[in-house]
Design a protein around this motif. Structure first.
Motif, PDB file in Angstrom:
ATOM      1  N   GLU A  57       0.849  -1.184   0.000  1.00  0.00           N
ATOM      2  CA  GLU A  57       0.000   0.000   0.000  1.00  0.00           C
ATOM      3  C   GLU A  57       0.888   1.238   0.000  1.00  0.00           C
ATOM      4  O   GLU A  57       1.816   1.349   0.801  1.00  0.00           O
ATOM      5  N   GLN A 106       0.759   5.414   0.121  1.00  0.00           N
ATOM      6  CA  GLN A 106      -0.009   6.637   0.333  1.00  0.00           C
ATOM      7  C   GLN A 106       0.579   7.759  -0.526  1.00  0.00           C
ATOM      8  O   GLN A 106       1.797   7.950  -0.569  1.00  0.00           O
ATOM      9  N   SER A 119      -4.196   6.688  -2.433  1.00  0.00           N
ATOM     10  CA  SER A 119      -3.443   5.487  -2.095  1.00  0.00           C
ATOM     11  C   SER A 119      -3.464   4.520  -3.264  1.00  0.00           C
ATOM     12  O   SER A 119      -4.371   4.528  -4.096  1.00  0.00           O
ATOM     13  N   LEU A 160      -2.795   0.303  -4.145  1.00  0.00           N
ATOM     14  CA  LEU A 160      -2.582  -1.053  -3.659  1.00  0.00           C
ATOM     15  C   LEU A 160      -2.029  -1.880  -4.808  1.00  0.00           C
ATOM     16  O   LEU A 160      -2.613  -1.930  -5.888  1.00  0.00           O
ATOM     17  N   PRO A 213      -6.549  -4.627   6.134  1.00  0.00           N
ATOM     18  CA  PRO A 213      -5.726  -5.101   5.012  1.00  0.00           C
ATOM     19  C   PRO A 213      -6.306  -6.317   4.299  1.00  0.00           C
ATOM     20  O   PRO A 213      -6.216  -6.429   3.088  1.00  0.00           O
ATOM     21  N   TYR A 239      -9.142  -5.825   1.250  1.00  0.00           N
ATOM     22  CA  TYR A 239      -8.942  -5.091   0.009  1.00  0.00           C
ATOM     23  C   TYR A 239      -9.421  -5.902  -1.191  1.00  0.00           C
ATOM     24  O   TYR A 239      -9.220  -7.107  -1.272  1.00  0.00           O
TER      25      TYR A 239
END
Length: 342
Positions: free
Chosen positions: A215, A217, A226, A228, A277, A280
């Motif tokens: 991840e 930011q 953000s 992923l 987490p 996601y």
């Protein structure tokens, strides 16, 4: 081959590095652009060469990427191999003042990027471009255009593909290469929406499924967001929250389906996905990237060659995105146990 007046006005294209991606995506896209003329490819595989000739009759096949006739035959060289291979092609092409399109990423380390930027700067009028085709997806272009006149409170993009990455980039292992394959895409998209950005925080997370996720930011002057990234399949999720507390929320899935909604209110710091987490989502699996994006990308490059103006994805214009990519490479540590054989 005798050239008529129409053919003489076209930009001749040679593609070096014929893998599945080049064969199924790049070659058809080049043939679909009226101002481009596919004249040559480089492939050491005789079976593949015959298949390409059957599909694209009239082009020349060169067994070696060092063949001088290959460069002499073309105005635009497409370097379609892995980064460590493409650097040699770019050097050879720009020394001959040829236009160059390099598949992403342009480089995987700072010294190589600096070298290629320097070579491009001394290449005179040569047009350079990086193959960031997602920038040219119809839905992405629609969203960027919409944001110019309609306040956007948030953007959420999910993309995944069923095709795994099995080739390592230079010193990086396969898992790292897989993770970063789309990192340059998503950083470029983030900059397209946000303008100048920086990576404010990077963390590694375990998932219920095999592999890990990274991840990242993002922070800009008027927004935050953000990314992923997944290390077992080319997949990413990008969320951007602007400083508009009301406006459009745009959700894209696989860069094809664009959904717009207008909530009464949205906090500039609220998240569009759950913070745990393990919850996601990496998007809906798709076998195909938006092929129209490739055609639009090549049409944009053809126009740049015609006008002499560097394209949106020139080496220089994508330098900052690559610099952020290197920051990400420096920060992540991928478990070698997740590495697959190349």
């Amino acid at each position: 081959m005798h050239l008529d007046d129409t053919a003489k006005s076209l930009t001749r294209v040679a593609v070096i590095g014929i893998g599945e991606h080049a064969e199924t995506k790049l070659l058809p896209a080049i043939r679909a652009v009226s101002k481009l003329w596919l004249v040559a490819v480089s492939s050491r595989d005789a079976i593949k060469a015959k298949r390409i000739l059957d599909r694209h009759p009239g082009i020349s096949i060169h067994a070696s990427h060092t063949d001088e006739a290959l460069y002499e035959s073309a105005d635009l060289i497409v370097a379609a191999g892995p980064p460590q291979f493409n650097q040699k092609i770019i050097d050879a092409a720009l020394r001959r003042n040829k236009h160059v399109l390099c598949e992403k990423p342009l480089a995987t380390d700072r010294s190589t990027l600096a070298h290629l930027l320097g070579v491009a700067e001394t290449a005179g009028s040569a047009i350079t471009a990086v193959g960031l085709n997602l920038r040219f997806s119809a839905t992405i272009r629609e969203l960027i255009a919409r944001g110019e006149h309609d306040p956007i409170a948030a953007i959420h993009i999910e993309y995944a593909t069923t095709k795994p990455v099995t080739v390592a980039w230079g010193a990086l292992n396969v898992a790292a290469s897989c993770t970063l394959w789309h990192a340059i895409h998503v950083i470029d998209l983030a900059q397209s929406f946000l303008g100048p950005i920086r990576l404010s925080q990077i963390r590694q997370m375990e998932l219920d499924e095999p592999g890990i996720a990274i991840e990242v930011q993002l922070q800009g002057n008027r927004c935050c967001g953000s990314i992923l990234l997944h290390n077992c399949a080319p997949a990413f999720s990008l969320t951007i929250r602007t400083m508009h507390r009301s406006g459009t929320i745009a959700t894209l899935t696989d860069l094809k389906s664009l959904t717009l909604s207008k909530p009464k209110h949205i906090s500039a710091t609220s998240s569009l996905y759950r913070e745990q987490p393990r919850s996601y989502s990496l998007g809906t699996l798709a076998d195909d990237i938006d092929s129209a994006g490739y055609r639009t990308m090549f049409a944009h490059i053809a126009h740049s060659i015609e006008t002499g103006v560097q394209p949106l994805t020139s080496f220089q214009n994508t330098a900052s995105a690559h610099t952020l990519l290197f920051e990400l490479i420096d920060a992540v540590s991928l478990d070698p146990g997740n590495e697959r054989e190349a």
